[in-house]
Design an enzyme around this catalytic site. Structure first.
Site, PDB file in Angstrom:
ATOM      1  N   TYR A 144     -15.596  34.464  32.907  1.00  0.00           N
ATOM      2  CA  TYR A 144     -14.930  33.869  34.061  1.00  0.00           C
ATOM      3  C   TYR A 144     -15.868  33.699  35.249  1.00  0.00           C
ATOM      4  O   TYR A 144     -15.650  32.840  36.104  1.00  0.00           O
ATOM      5  CB  TYR A 144     -13.732  34.724  34.493  1.00  0.00           C
ATOM      6  CG  TYR A 144     -12.580  34.734  33.516  1.00  0.00           C
ATOM      7  CD1 TYR A 144     -12.543  33.865  32.426  1.00  0.00           C
ATOM      8  CD2 TYR A 144     -11.532  35.620  33.659  1.00  0.00           C
ATOM      9  CE1 TYR A 144     -11.488  33.875  31.529  1.00  0.00           C
ATOM     10  CE2 TYR A 144     -10.462  35.645  32.773  1.00  0.00           C
ATOM     11  CZ  TYR A 144     -10.464  34.769  31.701  1.00  0.00           C
ATOM     12  OH  TYR A 144      -9.411  34.783  30.815  1.00  0.00           O
ATOM     13  N   LYS A 193     -16.266  41.534  19.888  1.00  0.00           N
ATOM     14  CA  LYS A 193     -16.532  40.639  18.750  1.00  0.00           C
ATOM     15  C   LYS A 193     -18.022  40.702  18.432  1.00  0.00           C
ATOM     16  O   LYS A 193     -18.756  39.723  18.482  1.00  0.00           O
ATOM     17  CB  LYS A 193     -16.097  39.211  19.102  1.00  0.00           C
ATOM     18  CG  LYS A 193     -16.061  38.250  17.915  1.00  0.00           C
ATOM     19  CD  LYS A 193     -15.028  38.614  16.876  1.00  0.00           C
ATOM     20  CE  LYS A 193     -14.993  37.564  15.774  1.00  0.00           C
ATOM     21  NZ  LYS A 193     -14.161  37.973  14.625  1.00  0.00           N
ATOM     22  N   ASP A 225     -10.014  40.065  16.956  1.00  0.00           N
ATOM     23  CA  ASP A 225      -9.008  39.435  16.107  1.00  0.00           C
ATOM     24  C   ASP A 225      -8.187  40.494  15.369  1.00  0.00           C
ATOM     25  O   ASP A 225      -6.964  40.387  15.252  1.00  0.00           O
ATOM     26  CB  ASP A 225      -9.639  38.440  15.130  1.00  0.00           C
ATOM     27  CG  ASP A 225     -10.923  38.944  14.494  1.00  0.00           C
ATOM     28  OD1 ASP A 225     -11.384  40.047  14.839  1.00  0.00           O
ATOM     29  OD2 ASP A 225     -11.479  38.217  13.640  1.00  0.00           O
ATOM     30  N   ASP A 249      -7.760  39.809  29.299  1.00  0.00           N
ATOM     31  CA  ASP A 249      -6.765  38.868  29.794  1.00  0.00           C
ATOM     32  C   ASP A 249      -5.795  38.488  28.677  1.00  0.00           C
ATOM     33  O   ASP A 249      -4.573  38.494  28.843  1.00  0.00           O
ATOM     34  CB  ASP A 249      -7.477  37.626  30.330  1.00  0.00           C
ATOM     35  CG  ASP A 249      -6.580  36.761  31.194  1.00  0.00           C
ATOM     36  OD1 ASP A 249      -5.397  37.103  31.384  1.00  0.00           O
ATOM     37  OD2 ASP A 249      -7.055  35.718  31.676  1.00  0.00           O
ATOM     38  N   ASP A 253      -1.711  40.170  27.962  1.00  0.00           N
ATOM     39  CA  ASP A 253      -0.544  39.300  27.908  1.00  0.00           C
ATOM     40  C   ASP A 253       0.185  39.456  26.573  1.00  0.00           C
ATOM     41  O   ASP A 253       1.421  39.421  26.519  1.00  0.00           O
ATOM     42  CB  ASP A 253      -0.952  37.844  28.121  1.00  0.00           C
ATOM     43  CG  ASP A 253      -1.069  37.489  29.593  1.00  0.00           C
ATOM     44  OD1 ASP A 253      -1.007  38.406  30.424  1.00  0.00           O
ATOM     45  OD2 ASP A 253      -1.222  36.298  29.908  1.00  0.00           O
TER      46      ASP A 253
END
Length: 364
Positions: A144, A193, A225, A249, A253
């Protein structure tokens, strides 16, 4: 007696409605425990853009810096106005700069199930009962905040966003994660990852080194994942999840769905001092604004987190949390929590839910 100054960004659409209820609960705490907090209202997002031509005026930043903590409502406009100048860059020009300016590198999002609301979850009740997860997300670095490029390649546009982390940026949030785990169930799961991303390789190396100083904590690693799947099929295995800005993030959620409503979740963004920013994780919900329908619980629980982390008032924070649970256990619901099995006489609006939680608080 505790004294302090709290900055308040009311937010957009349902923001002022739910923040009013949060302040109502804060004032009840003041009366019950003899504290005195000065409230300073600050301008940002859409209304600030209309007034000043910017989503985050310098005057608001300056005033916020003089506060001991910040309560923030949701920023953002209607989806159909996504490209309108008033709303198009709220995230980049207000939310991210607030976090960066105050060095709020550690974001905390809790996912706790409540027995009286287990039926609301899309997951089976036996899967989610007693789930209590703390996601510790790095907040002011990563993709970000990384370099962003736009260029033409072979006659077509190519856009890129760089995911970059320094060891020190990983270390400071990882230490926090292990410290929180010591006060909880003593388990940290790092999510990354590393089979693809070099930045995740660095996360594994740095966090692995830090774990040597926390041998009393169970430590494990999961690819993102696989972790996203495990959050659904077996969320009870997790205690503290430590991860990067982007993955945090997304996963937070996903985890917010487990208890049954996004309107139940507060968050805390912390730096190296007691200063913190506290905000609901949900959006501004233009469709229900000014209709006395919004669930204020996320904003009210932000007050609890603020009292706990910025003012070290654990008893007061616990009183708020117990009052919320007591209200829900008694069958009171806002529209997002209401089902046919609930008592229509206990369906409450935003203001009435705030009043009812306050009643439980003052009696407790």
């Amino acid at each position: 007696m505790m004294k302090g100054t709290i900055g308040i960004f009311e937010g957009d659409f349902i923001g002022p409605e739910i923040m009013k209820e949060a302040v109502k609960i804060l004032e009840a705490i003041e009366n019950k425990f003899g504290h005195a907090f000065e409230k300073v209202y600050l301008e940002a997002s859409g209304p600030a853009f209309e007034k000043y031509g910017t989503h985050l005026p310098r005057s608001s930043l300056s005033m916020a810096g003089k506060c001991d903590a910040i309560l923030k409502g949701p920023f953002g406009g209607p989806p159909e106005q996504l490209h309108h100048p008033k709303w198009s860059r709220v995230e980049q020009d207000a939310i991210l700069p607030l976090r960066k300016h105050f060095g709020l590198h550690t974001n905390l999002r809790e996912t706790k199930t409540i027995d009286s609301l287990l039926h609301l979850s899309p997951l089976k009740e036996d899967v989610i009962k007693d789930v209590d997860i703390l996601i510790v997300r790095e907040l002011i670095s990563g993709i970000y905040f990384g370099e962003k490029k736009e260029r033409m390649v072979d006659g077509e546009r190519e856009f890129s966003d760089v995911e970059a982390y320094r060891e020190s940026e990983i270390r400071r949030v990882a230490v926090n994660a292990f410290e929180f785990a010591r006060r909880r169930r003593r388990k940290v799961t790092l999510v990354g990852k590393s089979n693809v991303l070099k930045s995740s390789v660095l996360w594994r190396e740095v966090v692995g080194d830090i774990h040597q100083s926390y041998r009393d904590i169970v430590y494990e690693y999961m690819h993102v994942d696989h972790a996203s799947m495990q959050l659904i099929i077996n969320p009870g295995q997790f205690d503290v999840i430590l991860t990067s800005n982007l993955f945090g993030d997304i996963l937070s959620d996903e985890a917010s769905v487990i208890p049954g409503s996004i309107g139940l979740h507060p968050s805390a963004s912390l730096g190296d001092t007691g200063f913190g920013l506290y905000e609901p994780i949900h959006g501004s919900a233009p469709g229900i604004a000014n209709r006395n329908m919004a669930n204020p619980i996320s904003a009210i629980l932000c007050v609890a987190l603020m009292l706990r982390y910025s003012f070290q008032l654990e008893e007061e924070a616990s009183h708020i949390e117990k009052s919320v649970i007591g209200t829900l256990d008694a069958g009171y619901r806002t529209q997002d929590l209401f089902t046919r099995r609930d008592d229509p006489g206990k369906l409450l609006g935003t203001r009435e839910m705030g009043d009812t939680i306050k009643e439980f608080l003052m009696k407790g």
